[in-house]
Design a protein around this motif. Sequence first.
Motif, PDB file in Angstrom:
ATOM      1  N   ILE A  54      42.469  35.622  46.990  1.00  0.00           N
ATOM      2  CA  ILE A  54      42.647  35.346  45.561  1.00  0.00           C
ATOM      3  C   ILE A  54      44.125  35.190  45.240  1.00  0.00           C
ATOM      4  O   ILE A  54      44.533  34.256  44.538  1.00  0.00           O
ATOM      5  N   ARG A  55      44.950  36.074  45.774  1.00  0.00           N
ATOM      6  CA  ARG A  55      46.402  36.002  45.557  1.00  0.00           C
ATOM      7  C   ARG A  55      46.968  34.685  46.096  1.00  0.00           C
ATOM      8  O   ARG A  55      47.757  34.014  45.425  1.00  0.00           O
ATOM      9  N   ALA A  56      46.536  34.278  47.286  1.00  0.00           N
ATOM     10  CA  ALA A  56      47.021  33.026  47.880  1.00  0.00           C
ATOM     11  C   ALA A  56      46.589  31.822  47.036  1.00  0.00           C
ATOM     12  O   ALA A  56      47.396  30.907  46.802  1.00  0.00           O
ATOM     13  N   LEU A  57      45.355  31.810  46.575  1.00  0.00           N
ATOM     14  CA  LEU A  57      44.863  30.695  45.758  1.00  0.00           C
ATOM     15  C   LEU A  57      45.621  30.614  44.433  1.00  0.00           C
ATOM     16  O   LEU A  57      45.906  29.514  43.946  1.00  0.00           O
ATOM     17  N   CYS A  58      45.975  31.772  43.880  1.00  0.00           N
ATOM     18  CA  CYS A  58      46.782  31.783  42.649  1.00  0.00           C
ATOM     19  C   CYS A  58      48.196  31.271  42.921  1.00  0.00           C
ATOM     20  O   CYS A  58      48.721  30.456  42.150  1.00  0.00           O
ATOM     21  N   MET A  59      48.805  31.731  43.993  1.00  0.00           N
ATOM     22  CA  MET A  59      50.177  31.325  44.336  1.00  0.00           C
ATOM     23  C   MET A  59      50.258  29.823  44.596  1.00  0.00           C
ATOM     24  O   MET A  59      51.273  29.197  44.306  1.00  0.00           O
ATOM     25  N   LEU A  60      49.196  29.243  45.118  1.00  0.00           N
ATOM     26  CA  LEU A  60      49.159  27.811  45.388  1.00  0.00           C
ATOM     27  C   LEU A  60      48.821  26.986  44.149  1.00  0.00           C
ATOM     28  O   LEU A  60      48.820  25.763  44.194  1.00  0.00           O
ATOM     29  N   GLY A  61      48.511  27.672  43.053  1.00  0.00           N
ATOM     30  CA  GLY A  61      48.197  26.970  41.815  1.00  0.00           C
ATOM     31  C   GLY A  61      46.801  26.377  41.770  1.00  0.00           C
ATOM     32  O   GLY A  61      46.527  25.488  40.966  1.00  0.00           O
ATOM     33  N   LEU A  62      45.906  26.883  42.611  1.00  0.00           N
ATOM     34  CA  LEU A  62      44.543  26.351  42.645  1.00  0.00           C
ATOM     35  C   LEU A  62      43.643  27.021  41.617  1.00  0.00           C
ATOM     36  O   LEU A  62      42.695  26.401  41.124  1.00  0.00           O
ATOM     37  N   ILE A  63      43.937  28.285  41.331  1.00  0.00           N
ATOM     38  CA  ILE A  63      43.159  29.028  40.335  1.00  0.00           C
ATOM     39  C   ILE A  63      44.096  29.906  39.519  1.00  0.00           C
ATOM     40  O   ILE A  63      45.219  30.195  39.940  1.00  0.00           O
ATOM     41  N   ASP A  64      43.612  30.328  38.368  1.00  0.00           N
ATOM     42  CA  ASP A  64      44.203  31.418  37.612  1.00  0.00           C
ATOM     43  C   ASP A  64      43.157  32.515  37.605  1.00  0.00           C
ATOM     44  O   ASP A  64      41.981  32.262  37.319  1.00  0.00           O
ATOM     45  N   TYR A  65      43.573  33.727  37.947  1.00  0.00           N
ATOM     46  CA  TYR A  65      42.646  34.843  38.114  1.00  0.00           C
ATOM     47  C   TYR A  65      43.021  35.969  37.163  1.00  0.00           C
ATOM     48  O   TYR A  65      44.174  36.387  37.131  1.00  0.00           O
ATOM     49  N   TYR A  66      42.049  36.415  36.385  1.00  0.00           N
ATOM     50  CA  TYR A  66      42.258  37.513  35.454  1.00  0.00           C
ATOM     51  C   TYR A  66      41.267  38.616  35.802  1.00  0.00           C
ATOM     52  O   TYR A  66      40.085  38.533  35.457  1.00  0.00           O
ATOM     53  N   PRO A  67      41.751  39.642  36.532  1.00  0.00           N
ATOM     54  CA  PRO A  67      40.848  40.698  36.994  1.00  0.00           C
ATOM     55  C   PRO A  67      40.304  41.526  35.840  1.00  0.00           C
ATOM     56  O   PRO A  67      40.942  41.670  34.800  1.00  0.00           O
ATOM     57  N   SER A  68      39.128  42.062  36.069  1.00  0.00           N
ATOM     58  CA  SER A  68      38.493  42.941  35.104  1.00  0.00           C
ATOM     59  C   SER A  68      37.784  44.039  35.878  1.00  0.00           C
ATOM     60  O   SER A  68      37.255  43.801  36.958  1.00  0.00           O
ATOM     61  N   TYR A  69      37.792  45.204  35.320  1.00  0.00           N
ATOM     62  CA  TYR A  69      37.064  46.296  35.949  1.00  0.00           C
ATOM     63  C   TYR A  69      35.719  46.500  35.265  1.00  0.00           C
ATOM     64  O   TYR A  69      35.022  47.458  35.509  1.00  0.00           O
ATOM     65  N   HIS A  70      35.358  45.543  34.432  1.00  0.00           N
ATOM     66  CA  HIS A  70      34.080  45.561  33.728  1.00  0.00           C
ATOM     67  C   HIS A  70      33.005  44.991  34.650  1.00  0.00           C
ATOM     68  O   HIS A  70      33.271  44.060  35.407  1.00  0.00           O
ATOM     69  N   PRO A  71      31.793  45.518  34.600  1.00  0.00           N
ATOM     70  CA  PRO A  71      30.721  45.016  35.475  1.00  0.00           C
ATOM     71  C   PRO A  71      30.398  43.532  35.289  1.00  0.00           C
ATOM     72  O   PRO A  71      29.830  42.912  36.184  1.00  0.00           O
ATOM     73  N   ASP A  72      30.751  42.954  34.143  1.00  0.00           N
ATOM     74  CA  ASP A  72      30.483  41.531  33.923  1.00  0.00           C
ATOM     75  C   ASP A  72      31.300  40.646  34.850  1.00  0.00           C
ATOM     76  O   ASP A  72      30.957  39.500  35.078  1.00  0.00           O
ATOM     77  N   GLY A  73      32.403  41.153  35.360  1.00  0.00           N
ATOM     78  CA  GLY A  73      33.198  40.398  36.308  1.00  0.00           C
ATOM     79  C   GLY A  73      34.525  39.929  35.770  1.00  0.00           C
ATOM     80  O   GLY A  73      34.842  40.066  34.592  1.00  0.00           O
ATOM     81  N   SER A  74      35.306  39.364  36.659  1.00  0.00           N
ATOM     82  CA  SER A  74      36.628  38.845  36.348  1.00  0.00           C
ATOM     83  C   SER A  74      36.522  37.393  35.916  1.00  0.00           C
ATOM     84  O   SER A  74      35.490  36.756  36.090  1.00  0.00           O
ATOM     85  N   LEU A  75      37.613  36.871  35.375  1.00  0.00           N
ATOM     86  CA  LEU A  75      37.642  35.479  34.946  1.00  0.00           C
ATOM     87  C   LEU A  75      38.491  34.657  35.903  1.00  0.00           C
ATOM     88  O   LEU A  75      39.588  35.068  36.294  1.00  0.00           O
ATOM     89  N   VAL A  76      37.973  33.496  36.274  1.00  0.00           N
ATOM     90  CA  VAL A  76      38.694  32.563  37.134  1.00  0.00           C
ATOM     91  C   VAL A  76      38.737  31.214  36.428  1.00  0.00           C
ATOM     92  O   VAL A  76      37.704  30.699  35.999  1.00  0.00           O
ATOM     93  N   PHE A  77      39.943  30.679  36.295  1.00  0.00           N
ATOM     94  CA  PHE A  77      40.122  29.330  35.775  1.00  0.00           C
ATOM     95  C   PHE A  77      40.395  28.419  36.964  1.00  0.00           C
ATOM     96  O   PHE A  77      41.337  28.652  37.720  1.00  0.00           O
ATOM     97  N   MET A  78      39.565  27.409  37.136  1.00  0.00           N
ATOM     98  CA  MET A  78      39.783  26.414  38.180  1.00  0.00           C
ATOM     99  C   MET A  78      40.834  25.442  37.663  1.00  0.00           C
ATOM    100  O   MET A  78      40.689  24.891  36.573  1.00  0.00           O
ATOM    101  N   ARG A  79      41.895  25.251  38.443  1.00  0.00           N
ATOM    102  CA  ARG A  79      42.995  24.408  37.996  1.00  0.00           C
ATOM    103  C   ARG A  79      42.940  23.035  38.655  1.00  0.00           C
ATOM    104  O   ARG A  79      42.555  22.909  39.816  1.00  0.00           O
ATOM    105  N   GLU A  80      43.340  22.051  37.920  1.00  0.00           N
ATOM    106  CA  GLU A  80      43.448  20.683  38.420  1.00  0.00           C
ATOM    107  C   GLU A  80      44.690  20.598  39.304  1.00  0.00           C
ATOM    108  O   GLU A  80      45.737  21.135  38.953  1.00  0.00           O
ATOM    109  N   ILE A  81      44.570  19.975  40.452  1.00  0.00           N
ATOM    110  CA  ILE A  81      45.747  19.781  41.311  1.00  0.00           C
ATOM    111  C   ILE A  81      45.997  18.297  41.473  1.00  0.00           C
ATOM    112  O   ILE A  81      45.100  17.477  41.349  1.00  0.00           O
ATOM    113  N   LEU A  82      47.235  17.988  41.719  1.00  0.00           N
ATOM    114  CA  LEU A  82      47.618  16.583  41.884  1.00  0.00           C
ATOM    115  C   LEU A  82      47.581  16.163  43.325  1.00  0.00           C
ATOM    116  O   LEU A  82      47.667  16.839  44.232  1.00  0.00           O
TER     117      LEU A  82
END
Length: 97
Positions: A69-97
């Motif tokens: 997850i950290r590598a995918l964020c560093m590469l700009g492929l996703i934005d990751y917002y962790p949550s400790y809630h059972p519903d889960g974390s949020l992931v934004f899929m990013r457009e790449i050029l």
Amino acid sequence: MERGPESLLIRVMERSVYEDSIGMPEICVYSVLFQLWIGGGFDNPVKVSRSKVMRLSKVRSRTTYHKCIRALCMLGLIDYYPSYHPDGSLVFMREIL
């Protein structure tokens, strides 16, 4: 170059050839996130649970999962917002050029 959700996965796979930080675990985690994004109608953000992504991507270690997850964020492929809630974390899929 074609633009669209389907071509995004192709561009990520092509980029993985040149990026040393994209290995098989990162590709597997990204592919699962991509599938969940498709299943959600291409809407951002995607709610994900770590256990489900780990199971589907065959990643067995929490450390490896978080490294991916950290590598995918560093590469700009996703934005990751962790949550400790059972519903889960949020992931934004990013457009790449």
